[in-house]
Design a protein around this motif. Structure first.
Motif, mmCIF file in Angstrom:
data_model
loop_
_atom_site.group_PDB
_atom_site.id
_atom_site.type_symbol
_atom_site.label_atom_id
_atom_site.label_comp_id
_atom_site.label_asym_id
_atom_site.label_seq_id
_atom_site.Cartn_x
_atom_site.Cartn_y
_atom_site.Cartn_z
ATOM 1 N N ALA A 137 121.805 18.002 35.805
ATOM 2 C CA ALA A 137 121.540 19.428 36.031
ATOM 3 C C ALA A 137 122.839 20.189 36.256
ATOM 4 O O ALA A 137 123.048 21.284 35.707
ATOM 5 C CB ALA A 137 120.603 19.609 37.222
ATOM 6 N N LEU A 172 113.566 17.182 34.731
ATOM 7 C CA LEU A 172 114.540 18.259 34.781
ATOM 8 C C LEU A 172 114.029 19.439 33.963
ATOM 9 O O LEU A 172 113.838 19.332 32.741
ATOM 10 C CB LEU A 172 115.881 17.777 34.232
ATOM 11 C CG LEU A 172 117.082 18.716 34.370
ATOM 12 C CD1 LEU A 172 117.292 19.133 35.809
ATOM 13 C CD2 LEU A 172 118.330 18.026 33.829
ATOM 14 N N ASN A 173 113.740 20.550 34.631
ATOM 15 C CA ASN A 173 113.242 21.752 33.971
ATOM 16 C C ASN A 173 114.394 22.725 33.724
ATOM 17 O O ASN A 173 115.256 22.910 34.581
ATOM 18 C CB ASN A 173 112.179 22.434 34.831
ATOM 19 C CG ASN A 173 110.926 21.582 34.974
ATOM 20 O OD1 ASN A 173 110.516 20.912 34.031
ATOM 21 N ND2 ASN A 173 110.336 21.594 36.160
ATOM 22 N N ARG A 198 116.304 10.733 40.396
ATOM 23 C CA ARG A 198 116.765 12.034 40.917
ATOM 24 C C ARG A 198 118.289 12.116 40.937
ATOM 25 O O ARG A 198 118.860 13.187 40.728
ATOM 26 C CB ARG A 198 116.208 12.281 42.324
ATOM 27 C CG ARG A 198 114.763 12.742 42.332
ATOM 28 C CD ARG A 198 114.378 13.307 43.698
ATOM 29 N NE ARG A 198 115.035 14.577 43.983
ATOM 30 C CZ ARG A 198 114.499 15.770 43.712
ATOM 31 N NH1 ARG A 198 113.312 15.852 43.119
ATOM 32 N NH2 ARG A 198 115.152 16.875 44.016
ATOM 33 N N ASP A 199 118.936 10.992 41.185
ATOM 34 C CA ASP A 199 120.403 11.002 41.201
ATOM 35 C C ASP A 199 120.943 11.351 39.813
ATOM 36 O O ASP A 199 121.894 12.130 39.682
ATOM 37 C CB ASP A 199 120.942 9.642 41.650
ATOM 38 C CG ASP A 199 120.665 9.377 43.128
ATOM 39 O OD1 ASP A 199 120.329 10.341 43.842
ATOM 40 O OD2 ASP A 199 120.762 8.206 43.548
ATOM 41 N N GLY A 230 112.161 13.116 39.159
ATOM 42 C CA GLY A 230 113.390 13.180 38.376
ATOM 43 C C GLY A 230 113.282 13.923 37.067
ATOM 44 O O GLY A 230 114.164 13.815 36.212
ATOM 45 N N ALA A 273 116.433 11.588 32.864
ATOM 46 C CA ALA A 273 116.635 10.801 34.078
ATOM 47 C C ALA A 273 115.568 9.724 34.228
ATOM 48 O O ALA A 273 115.855 8.613 34.690
ATOM 49 C CB ALA A 273 116.632 11.723 35.308
ATOM 50 N N GLU A 285 116.706 22.714 36.982
ATOM 51 C CA GLU A 285 116.057 22.417 38.262
ATOM 52 C C GLU A 285 115.385 21.052 38.211
ATOM 53 O O GLU A 285 114.595 20.763 37.312
ATOM 54 C CB GLU A 285 115.023 23.509 38.556
ATOM 55 C CG GLU A 285 114.339 23.370 39.893
ATOM 56 C CD GLU A 285 113.370 24.521 40.131
ATOM 57 O OE1 GLU A 285 113.373 25.070 41.244
ATOM 58 O OE2 GLU A 285 112.633 24.890 39.181
ATOM 59 N N VAL A 286 115.698 20.209 39.186
ATOM 60 C CA VAL A 286 115.089 18.881 39.282
ATOM 61 C C VAL A 286 113.716 19.023 39.925
ATOM 62 O O VAL A 286 113.543 19.724 40.932
ATOM 63 C CB VAL A 286 115.970 17.929 40.126
ATOM 64 C CG1 VAL A 286 115.328 16.545 40.197
ATOM 65 C CG2 VAL A 286 117.369 17.846 39.544
ATOM 66 N N ALA A 304 119.203 12.975 37.472
ATOM 67 C CA ALA A 304 118.762 14.341 37.165
ATOM 68 C C ALA A 304 119.672 15.380 37.808
ATOM 69 O O ALA A 304 120.021 16.392 37.189
ATOM 70 C CB ALA A 304 117.318 14.535 37.610
ATOM 71 N N GLU A 305 120.068 15.135 39.053
ATOM 72 C CA GLU A 305 120.918 16.109 39.747
ATOM 73 C C GLU A 305 122.309 16.192 39.115
ATOM 74 O O GLU A 305 122.872 17.287 38.958
ATOM 75 C CB GLU A 305 121.000 15.742 41.229
ATOM 76 C CG GLU A 305 119.700 16.041 41.977
ATOM 77 C CD GLU A 305 119.660 15.469 43.383
ATOM 78 O OE1 GLU A 305 120.651 14.790 43.759
ATOM 79 O OE2 GLU A 305 118.653 15.675 44.088
#
Length: 580
Positions: free
Chosen positions: A70, A90-91, A63-64, A88, A51, A83-84, A66-67
C-alpha cells in the motif's frame, strides 16, 4: 488500453521493488496476483489479492505484505488511496484523471477493448451443424447465435477464427430425407402418398418434390429404391443445405467452411484416424459392461471394436464399429476432428444441443488422444428455448411438420432482437423467448434498453448541432475532460474502463453472454446519469451558453455509444440510430 491490466502491472512492479529492497523474498510466483473490481463498490475502485496469495510462499503475514505494498502504490500519481482491509486485501481508489483518461481513450483509440490475448492462434468454432433434413428450427437458432457471437468475440480478442458447419450427410437420416422427397415427387405427379416409417411430412419438401418432378418427369416412378436413392439423396441434401444457408443468412450468420461428413467415407480418412489411435494401443476388441440402471431387453454381451477412451478421461470405452462391421456414428466424428487437428487448429470449440451431453467426454478423449493432449476441445451445450406469447406457451407455423422454424422467429421480431435475446442467458441455462416482452419498450427488455442508450446519445448529438455546438469526432476527442468529476459521471467512466477486461474474461471462458450483460449494465449507468440530469441542470449533456463544458459531457456520452456499438458488433446486432 486496459486499465485493470495497467494497475496490475503497477502492483507487480511495486512487488518487484519490495523484493529488491529485501522486504519480500526473491522468486515469488506472481501469476495468481489479480486486480479486480471490489465486491462492494463502496470499498474502492479496484482491489488486489496480492498479499493473500503471496503470504504463504513468502512465509509472512498477509497484512504485513499489504501494508508495505500500500505504501509503495500510494507513491503513484494514479492512486489516491491504498487501504488494507480484513486479513490483507488491498482496496485502491484512483484519481479522477484516470477515469477521464478512459473517456478520451475510448474516443481516440479505434481498437479500444480489443485484445491480443489470442496471439493469432487458430481457433475452429463449429456450430449449428444441423442434419440437412429440413430448415433450421428455434433450437438451432440459439446455437447459431451463440456460436456466431463467440466466433466474433474470439476474433475481437486476437484469435484467428474459422467458422465451420459440419454437414451430417453420411448417415441413415439422409436416406430418410431422400425417401421423403421421393414421396413429394410422386405427390407432385398426382399420386396419393402416405408419410410412414419416420419419413418427414413437412411442407418445406413440397417445392423440392415439384422441382424433382420438373427435372425428371415420371422417369423415377416405379423404379427400385436402390436405383433412385443415391441420386435423390444428393439432390435433396443440396436442396436442404440451400434452405439452411438461407436461414442462416436471415440471421446474419456466414460460415467460412461447410465440411461434408460424406467426404470422409471411401477416402481412407476414417481408417487413418482409427489407425492413429491404434498406433497408441487405444483400439482393441472387447466386451463392454452392461448399461447402468434398467437393462434394455435387447442387450447382450458381444465382442466389439472399442476405443480405449477411458485412457483420456472418459467414463467407459466406446465402440467404433457395429456388429456388422460398419462404423458407428462416433468413428466419422473422430475422423472429422482429426482433420481439424491436421488442418493446424490450435483450439477446437464445438457448439452442440443439450441432447449431446453424453457426447462430451468421448469426443474430448478422442481429440486428446489424436493431438497428444496439445489441442484443447471445448464443447458448449445450448439449452432449450421456450416460446411464449400473451403469457402462454406459443406454437407457430407447422410448415416444418413438427417444429418451429428459425425463419418464423426472425420474421416476427427481426434478426437483431432475435440475436440479442438469445444471448441474455448463459448457454447452458434454459431460455424463455416471450414475443411480447422482446418488443416492448421498457427497462425489462434488454434489447430496447441498450439500444435506447445509443438512441439517446444520437439525440444529444443532433440537439448539440442544432445549438451550434461542434461535436465532430476530432473536437470531442480533444475536449477538456477535467470537469467530469461528479460521481454519476465517473460511474459511467468506470463502466467504460471495464470493457477491455470484460472482453478478455468473456473470451477466456467462451461466454459471449457476458457481453450482453455488460452492455445492459453500461446502458443502465448511462440512463441513470441521464435521469439525474433531469433534476440537476449541471449534469445535463448540453450546458446552455457553455460550449466547452457541453463538449466534455457529450464526449462522455459519445464514448458510451462507441463502446456499446463495439459490443453490439460482437453480438451481431446493429445499433439503432433513433427510437420511433
Amino acid at each position: 488500453m486496459n486499465l485493470f491490466a495497467d494497475i496490475r502491472e503497477l502492483v507487480i512492479d511495486s512487488l518487484d521493488q519490495l523484493t529488491a529492497e529485501g522486504l519480500l523474498p526473491a522468486g515469488l510466483e506472481m501469476k495468481n496476483v489479480a486486480v479486480e473490481p471490489p465486491r462492494d463498490a463502496a470499498h474502492g475502485d479496484m482491489a488486489t489479492n496480492a498479499a493473500m496469495v503471496l503470504a504463504k510462499p513468502a512465509k509472512m503475514k498477509p497484512r504485513d505484505i499489504a501494508e508495505a505494498l500500500a505504501a509503495k502504490l500510494a507513491e503513484d500519481h494514479r492512486i489516491t488511496v491504498a487501504e488494507v482491509a480484513g486479513p490483507g486485501f488491498l482496496n485502491l481508489r484512483l484519481a479522477d484523471g484516470v477515469w477521464q483518461g478512459v473517456i478520451g481513450t475510448a474516443l481516440t483509440d479505434e481498437s479500444y477493448g480489443r485484445s491480443n490475448m489470442g496471439q493469432g492462434r487458430k481457433v475452429n468454432v463449429e456450430y449449428v451443424s444441423a442434419n440437412p433434413t429440413g430448415p433450421l428450427h428455434v433450437g438451432h437458432t440459439r446455437g447459431a447465435v451463440f456460436g456466431d457471437a463467440l466466433a466474433s468475440l474470439l476474433d475481437y480478442a486476437g484469435y484467428d477464427v474459422t467458422r465451420e458447419y459440419y454437414i451430417n450427410d453420411g448417415g441413415a437420416q439422409v436416406d430418410v430425407l431422400a425417401r421423403s422427397v421421393y414421396l413429394r415427387y410422386l405427390e407432385a405427379l398426382g399420386q396419393e402418398v402416405a408419410f410412414e416409417d419416420g419419413t418427414y411430412p413437412g411442407d418445406y419438401l413440397i417445392p423440392v418434390g415439384k422441382a424433382l418432378a420438373e427435372a425428371y418427369g415420371d422417369k423415377l416412378v416405379g423404379v427400385r429404391e436402390e436405383e433412385w436413392l443415391p441420386e435423390i439423396r444428393d439432390y435433396a441434401t443440396d436442396a436442404m443445405m440451400h434452405l439452411i444457408r438461407s436461414d442462416l443468412a436471415m440471421l446474419g450468420v456466414e460460415m467460412d467452411v461447410f465440411y461434408s461428413e460424406k467426404s470422409l467415407y471411401g477416402t481412407g480418412q476414417i481408417e487413418g484416424a482409427i489407425a492413429a489411435l491404434e498406433a497408441q494401443g487405444l483400439i482393441y476388441e472387447g466386451v463392454l459392461e452392461p448399461p447402468k440402471g434398467k437393462m434394455p431387453e435387447d442387450w447382450e454381451p458381444r465382442e466389439q471394436t472399442l476405443f480405449r477412451s477411458t485412457a483420456h478421461g472418459d467414463d467407459v470405452d466406446r465402440p467404433i464399429k457395429k456388429s456388422d462391421g460398419s462404423w458407428t456414428y462416433f468413428a466419422p466424428d473422430i475422423a472429422y476432428h482429426y482433420t481439424k487437428i491436421e488442418r493446424g487448429f490450435d483450439v477446437l470449440i464445438d457448439i452442440l444441443g443439450a441432447d449431446h451431453g453424453g457426447y462430451v467426454k468421448r469426443m474430448k478423449a478422442a481429440v486428446s488422444a489424436l493431438s497428444a493432449g496439445e489441442v484443447p476441445l471445448d464443447i458448449k451445450l445450448t439449452q432449450l428455448v421456450r416460446l411464449f406469447k400473451n403469457g402462454e406457451p406459443f406454437k407457430m407455423s407447422k410448415r416444418a411438420g413438427t417444429f418451429i422454424m428459425l425463419r418464423d422467429v426472425v420474421e416476427q421480431v427481426g434478426p437483431d432482437v432475435t440475436r440479442f435475446v438469445m444471448l441474455t442467458r448463459k448457454n447452458d441455462a434454459p431460455l424463455d423467448f416471450d414475443f411480447d416482452k422482446v418488443l416492448e419498450q421498457s427497462k425489462d427488455n434488454p434489447v430496447f434498453y441498450v439500444n435506447y442508450a445509443v438512441a439517446r446519445v444520437n439525440s444529444v448529438l443532433r440537439k448539440a448541432k442544432e445549438a451550434g455546438i461542434d461535436v465532430d469526432d476530432a473536437t470531442l476527442a480533444a475536449a477538456d475532460l477535467s470537469g467530469i468529476t461528479h460521481e454519476s459521471e465517473l460511474k459511467v467512466a468506470k463502466s467504460l474502463a471495464e470493457w477491455p477486461r470484460l472482453v478478455e474474461i468473456a473470451a477466456r471462458t467462451n461466454e459471449p453472454h457476458r457481453i450482453a450483460f455488460f452492455l445492459y449494465d453500461l446502458a443502465s449507468d448511462f440512463h441513470a446519469l441521464w435521469n439525474r440530469g433531469n433534476d440537476e441542470v449541471g449534469l445535463r449533456f448540453i450546458q446552455e451558453g457553455d460550449v466547452a463544458t457541453s463538449q466534455s459531457k457529450i464526449a462522455l456520452a459519445k464514448a458510451v455509444s462507441v463502446v456499446i456499438s463495439s459490443g453490439l458488433g460482437i453480438l451481431g446486432v446493429t445499433p439503432v440510430e433513433e427510437m420511433r
